[in-house]
Design a protein around this motif. Structure first.
Motif, PDB file in Angstrom:
ATOM      1  N   GLN A   5      60.913 -65.113  60.480  1.00 53.61           N
ATOM      2  CA  GLN A   5      60.852 -63.660  60.473  1.00 53.61           C
ATOM      3  C   GLN A   5      62.260 -63.110  60.575  1.00 53.61           C
ATOM      4  N   LYS A   7      64.392 -59.364  60.543  1.00 50.32           N
ATOM      5  CA  LYS A   7      64.413 -57.894  60.547  1.00 50.32           C
ATOM      6  C   LYS A   7      65.696 -57.474  59.846  1.00 50.32           C
ATOM      7  N   TRP A  11      63.024 -53.093  57.074  1.00 51.90           N
ATOM      8  CA  TRP A  11      62.065 -54.089  56.615  1.00 51.90           C
ATOM      9  C   TRP A  11      61.853 -55.185  57.657  1.00 51.90           C
ATOM     10  N   GLU A  12      60.651 -55.716  57.652  1.00 54.00           N
ATOM     11  CA  GLU A  12      60.356 -56.968  58.343  1.00 54.00           C
ATOM     12  C   GLU A  12      60.025 -57.961  57.239  1.00 54.00           C
ATOM     13  N   TYR A  14      59.197 -61.948  56.034  1.00 55.17           N
ATOM     14  CA  TYR A  14      58.618 -63.201  56.501  1.00 55.17           C
ATOM     15  C   TYR A  14      58.805 -64.224  55.394  1.00 55.17           C
ATOM     16  N   LYS A  96      57.092 -56.260  55.235  1.00 61.65           N
ATOM     17  CA  LYS A  96      56.577 -54.956  55.645  1.00 61.65           C
ATOM     18  C   LYS A  96      57.726 -53.982  55.494  1.00 61.65           C
TER      19      LYS A  96
END
Length: 157
Positions: A5, A7, A11-12, A14, A96
């Motif tokens: 993950q 950051k 945005w996040e 993965y 995300k």
């Protein structure tokens, strides 16, 4: 999937970093190297400086090799003399945050990128239409725009 993950700004991200790294290790030539036109050679000559350090760091965290863009194209010489390039990378994973794809009324799409520096913008979206990945599901495409000078001896036609 061994998920990493990250950051980055709003945005996040993965990433299946192991699969992403292995995919980049397995293909020999970037899109620009495979093409070999003068515009691509100009991009290759400046690849080290085209990507801001924070983007190179982000790519390392995701498992993306910034020296192996999947595709890159030169679109125009700008009024300031710089050349407008667009290209992309992909990683196995998810994200995300804002998708840079903007649908057009008559079909197709354009991109709304996030400015990172005066000459570099970035965005994320889902696409697998042109990819070196064996598994086409779950790919995030990293779109980039950059403005570069012409550094080769010969001028483009």
């Amino acid at each position: 999937m061994n998920e990493t993950q990250v950051k980055y700004r709003d945005w996040e991200l993965y990433s299946d970093k192991e699969t992403t790294e292995q995919t980049y290790n397995d293909f020999e030539h970037s899109g620009a190297e495979s093409c070999g036109c003068d515009y691509c050679k100009n991009f290759i000559a400046q690849r080290e400086t085209a990507f801001p350090d924070e983007i190179k760091k982000l790519f390392r965290e995701l498992g993306v090799d910034y020296k192996k863009e999947i595709d890159v194209s030169e679109f125009a010489r700008l009024e300031n003399g710089l050349h407008y390039y667009n290209g992309w990378f992909q990683f196995k994973g998810d994200f995300k945050g804002k998708d840079c794809t903007v649908p057009l009324q008559n079909g197709g799409h354009t991109f709304e990128m996030t400015k990172i520096t005066d000459n570099f913008s970035l965005g994320f979206r889902y696409d697998n239409s042109l990819t070196p990945f064996n598994e086409k599901n779950g790919l995030v495409q990293i779109e980039f725009d950059c403005h570069l000078p012409w550094v080769l001896e010969n001028e483009p036609e």
